[in-house]
Motif scaffolding. Structure first.
Motif, PDB file in Angstrom:
ATOM      1  N   ALA A 173      -1.620  -2.562   0.641  1.00  0.00           N
ATOM      2  CA  ALA A 173      -2.686  -2.664   1.798  1.00  0.00           C
ATOM      3  C   ALA A 173      -2.205  -1.155   2.930  1.00  0.00           C
ATOM      4  CB  ALA A 173      -2.745  -3.599   2.424  1.00  0.00           C
ATOM      5  N   GLN A 174      -0.793  -1.340   3.273  1.00  0.00           N
ATOM      6  CA  GLN A 174      -0.160  -0.439   4.108  1.00  0.00           C
ATOM      7  C   GLN A 174      -0.347   1.118   3.553  1.00  0.00           C
ATOM      8  OE1 GLN A 174       3.877  -1.541   4.264  1.00  0.00           O
ATOM      9  NE2 GLN A 174       3.553  -2.959   5.817  1.00  0.00           N
TER      10      GLN A 174
ATOM     11  N   ALA B 189      -2.837   2.213   1.573  1.00  0.00           N
ATOM     12  CA  ALA B 189      -4.125   2.577   1.589  1.00  0.00           C
ATOM     13  C   ALA B 189      -4.660   2.620   3.035  1.00  0.00           C
ATOM     14  CB  ALA B 189      -5.048   1.300   1.288  1.00  0.00           C
ATOM     15  N   ALA B 190      -3.874   2.001   4.203  1.00  0.00           N
ATOM     16  CA  ALA B 190      -4.254   2.219   5.486  1.00  0.00           C
ATOM     17  C   ALA B 190      -3.498   3.379   6.220  1.00  0.00           C
ATOM     18  CB  ALA B 190      -3.584   0.933   6.426  1.00  0.00           C
ATOM     19  N   ALA B 191      -2.447   3.826   5.639  1.00  0.00           N
ATOM     20  CA  ALA B 191      -1.593   4.939   6.119  1.00  0.00           C
ATOM     21  C   ALA B 191      -1.131   5.826   4.920  1.00  0.00           C
ATOM     22  CB  ALA B 191      -0.040   4.499   7.019  1.00  0.00           C
ATOM     23  N   PRO B 192      -2.018   6.588   4.222  1.00  0.00           N
ATOM     24  CA  PRO B 192      -1.649   7.287   3.114  1.00  0.00           C
ATOM     25  C   PRO B 192      -0.824   8.466   3.611  1.00  0.00           C
ATOM     26  CG  PRO B 192      -3.774   7.818   3.684  1.00  0.00           C
ATOM     27  CD  PRO B 192      -3.532   6.642   4.478  1.00  0.00           C
TER      28      PRO B 192
ATOM     29  N   HIS C 165       6.915   2.265   3.277  1.00  0.00           N
ATOM     30  CA  HIS C 165       6.032   1.041   3.386  1.00  0.00           C
ATOM     31  C   HIS C 165       7.006  -0.184   2.881  1.00  0.00           C
ATOM     32  CE1 HIS C 165       2.399   3.352   3.600  1.00  0.00           C
ATOM     33  NE2 HIS C 165       2.675   4.010   2.636  1.00  0.00           N
TER      34      HIS C 165
END
Length: 135
Positions: free
Chosen positions: A31-32, A34-37, A44
């Motif tokens: 999820a991290q 995807a949120a902060a590519p 992460h």
């Protein structure tokens, strides 16, 4: 509830929490990402581990209460050194979940923990075992 039953319940809950921590960490890292590519994979892992350790520290500070003032400088230094090396190991283990399945990571961790447990069966650790049994 008697002490044996309480101990079994607590051990079961701790084991369940430990087992769930691997897929949870993997899901949070995905999820991290995807949120902060664009960040390195270890970032992460470090972020989830940092949040986890801050939460654990706050919980321990509350549980210890006034007793935490009784620590000596040596105990604090040793605790920080152990925390640093243990944290580095946990960072590498958490980062490994970027490359292997959470279940595989849990298996390898359990395997190593089992090895340490079997070391306690030797004569060398007799006093340590007896102290554990008295508690």
């Amino acid at each position: 509830m008697n002490t044996t039953r309480t101990a079994i319940v607590r051990l079961t809950l701790a084991t369940a929490a430990w087992g769930l921590s691997f897929p949870t960490a993997k899901a949070v890292m995905l999820a991290q990402a995807a949120a902060a590519p664009g960040h390195a994979e270890w970032f992460h892992a470090a972020l989830i581990l940092f949040n986890r350790m801050v939460l654990a520290t706050l919980i321990m500070l509350v549980l210890l209460g006034a007793r935490r003032r009784g620590f000596t400088r040596l105990e604090v230094r040793q605790g920080l050194e152990l925390g640093l090396f243990g944290g580095l190991g946990m960072l590498l283990q958490t980062d490994a979940q970027n490359y292997i399945a959470a279940s595989t990571s849990a298996f390898f961790t359990q395997f190593r923990s089992e090895e340490h447990t079997s070391e306690l069966q030797s004569r060398q650790y007799l006093v340590f075992r007896l102290l554990l049994e008295k508690k």
